[in-house]
Motif scaffolding. Structure first.
Motif, PDB file in Angstrom:
ATOM      1  N   LYS A 121       2.605   0.091  -0.612  1.00 21.02           N
ATOM      2  CA  LYS A 121       1.336  -0.002  -1.287  1.00 21.02           C
ATOM      3  C   LYS A 121       1.377  -1.317  -2.196  1.00 21.02           C
ATOM      4  O   LYS A 121       0.578  -1.580  -2.358  1.00 21.02           O
ATOM      5  CB  LYS A 121       1.028   1.189  -2.143  1.00 21.02           C
ATOM      6  CG  LYS A 121       0.712   2.719  -1.355  1.00 21.02           C
ATOM      7  CD  LYS A 121       0.434   3.752  -2.180  1.00 21.02           C
ATOM      8  CE  LYS A 121       0.338   4.942  -1.671  1.00 21.02           C
ATOM      9  NZ  LYS A 121       0.149   6.399  -2.332  1.00 21.02           N
ATOM     10  N   LYS A 122       2.737  -1.410  -2.738  1.00 23.44           N
ATOM     11  CA  LYS A 122       2.622  -2.727  -3.429  1.00 23.44           C
ATOM     12  C   LYS A 122       2.486  -4.039  -2.249  1.00 23.44           C
ATOM     13  O   LYS A 122       1.741  -4.915  -3.135  1.00 23.44           O
ATOM     14  CB  LYS A 122       3.967  -2.812  -4.070  1.00 23.44           C
ATOM     15  CG  LYS A 122       4.299  -3.948  -5.224  1.00 23.44           C
ATOM     16  CD  LYS A 122       3.538  -3.516  -6.479  1.00 23.44           C
ATOM     17  CE  LYS A 122       3.767  -4.401  -7.261  1.00 23.44           C
ATOM     18  NZ  LYS A 122       3.107  -4.222  -8.681  1.00 23.44           N
ATOM     19  N   GLN A 149      -1.285  -4.198  -2.042  1.00 20.45           N
ATOM     20  CA  GLN A 149      -1.831  -4.593  -3.360  1.00 20.45           C
ATOM     21  C   GLN A 149      -1.803  -5.833  -3.384  1.00 20.45           C
ATOM     22  O   GLN A 149      -2.641  -6.666  -3.964  1.00 20.45           O
ATOM     23  CB  GLN A 149      -1.413  -3.731  -4.169  1.00 20.45           C
ATOM     24  CG  GLN A 149      -1.907  -3.879  -5.880  1.00 20.45           C
ATOM     25  CD  GLN A 149      -1.506  -3.004  -7.008  1.00 20.45           C
ATOM     26  OE1 GLN A 149      -0.280  -2.793  -6.778  1.00 20.45           O
ATOM     27  NE2 GLN A 149      -2.266  -2.570  -8.036  1.00 20.45           N
ATOM     28  N   HIS A 157      -4.499   1.454  -5.334  1.00 16.57           N
ATOM     29  CA  HIS A 157      -3.670   0.086  -4.998  1.00 16.57           C
ATOM     30  C   HIS A 157      -4.419  -0.865  -4.347  1.00 16.57           C
ATOM     31  O   HIS A 157      -3.885  -1.890  -3.914  1.00 16.57           O
ATOM     32  CB  HIS A 157      -2.462   0.440  -4.363  1.00 16.57           C
ATOM     33  CG  HIS A 157      -2.816   1.170  -2.883  1.00 16.57           C
ATOM     34  ND1 HIS A 157      -3.430   2.256  -2.825  1.00 16.57           N
ATOM     35  CD2 HIS A 157      -2.561   0.816  -1.566  1.00 16.57           C
ATOM     36  CE1 HIS A 157      -3.686   2.972  -1.475  1.00 16.57           C
ATOM     37  NE2 HIS A 157      -2.954   1.787  -0.927  1.00 16.57           N
ATOM     38  N   ILE A 158      -5.843  -0.725  -3.979  1.00 14.56           N
ATOM     39  CA  ILE A 158      -6.522  -1.716  -3.325  1.00 14.56           C
ATOM     40  C   ILE A 158      -7.931  -1.978  -4.187  1.00 14.56           C
ATOM     41  O   ILE A 158      -8.635  -1.100  -4.415  1.00 14.56           O
ATOM     42  CB  ILE A 158      -6.918  -0.983  -1.822  1.00 14.56           C
ATOM     43  CG1 ILE A 158      -5.650  -0.898  -1.068  1.00 14.56           C
ATOM     44  CG2 ILE A 158      -7.911  -1.945  -1.298  1.00 14.56           C
ATOM     45  CD1 ILE A 158      -5.962  -0.484   0.458  1.00 14.56           C
TER      46      ILE A 158
END
Length: 224
Positions: free
Chosen positions: A28-29, A32, A121-122
């Motif tokens: 996810k990082k 992002q 995260h987006i």
């Protein structure tokens, strides 16, 4: 609608990635921060090395999720069009009048995008800027035919086909529905680009947006 969307997992073709980035904090990082970095420096200058330095991770760990930066861009565009499709489905589901349904559908695929707080995260607003600037790079490659066979662009085509279906309901005799809708979807990205960078060759501005133009165009064509 927002409550429903917050409980839906956006689906992306698993052939695009090595490991699903949605399954881990690092994944996810990567998503992002890749969105932020591509927006800042552009896709051509973007590298996994730069992304790794930004997130404090070894470059090799990024390759555990994506084979290369092209696949990452295809993933981001697929995620975006899948999110648009969900908005399209729910946004038009309770509209009985086909012309009103078409106007709503066109608005969804051509309007300026605001960030959806349901996806922490987006940032969809920034992702929309990347799609406007970089989406053609997912298609205009030597591998496009093979990637198309693998289903990389299925979601994008599905968004277009949903709007084609509405036009066919309004006027099944209109012979250019596919050309019309693909022109609307991709043309709106170009109009947004012109509005932001080459203002003298578009009528779109802070008060006139691409949605206004394409709704006007389609209604005049179909009501003839």
């Amino acid at each position: 609608m927002q409550t429903i969307l917050s409980n839906i997992k956006i689906q992306v073709n698993p052939k695009i990635y090595v490991k699903d980035p949605e399954t881990s904090a690092l994944g996810k990082k990567i998503i992002q921060e890749s969105i932020q970095l591509i927006d800042e420096i552009g896709f051509d200058n973007f590298t996994f090395k730069k992304l790794g330095e930004r997130i404090g991770s070894n470059e090799s760990s990024l390759y555990r999720y994506f084979e290369n930066k092209h696949k990452l861009l295809v993933y981001l565009s697929s995620w975006y069009w899948s999110w648009i499709e969900y908005r399209l489905v729910f946004g038009t589901s309770n509209i009985d009048d086909n012309f009103e349904k078409l106007k709503k559908a066109i608005t969804i695929v051509t309007e300026k995008i605001q960030d959806d707080t349901n996806t922490e995260h987006i940032n969809e607003s920034i992702l929309n800027k990347i799609i406007i600037a970089e989406f053609t790079k997912t298609l205009h490659t030597k591998e496009v035919d093979e990637e198309n066979k693998e289903g990389f662009f299925l979601i994008y085509k599905r968004v277009i086909n949903r709007i084609i279906a509405i036009i066919n309901e309004i006027n099944p005799e209109y012979p250019f529905a596919k050309c019309l809708v693909s022109t609307i979807v991709e043309g709106s990205l170009h109009q947004h680009f012109l509005k932001d960078h080459l203002k003298t060759i578009t009528d779109c501005n802070e008060t006139v947006n691409p949605s206004d133009f394409y709704i006007d165009l389609v209604l005049k064509i179909l009501k003839k």
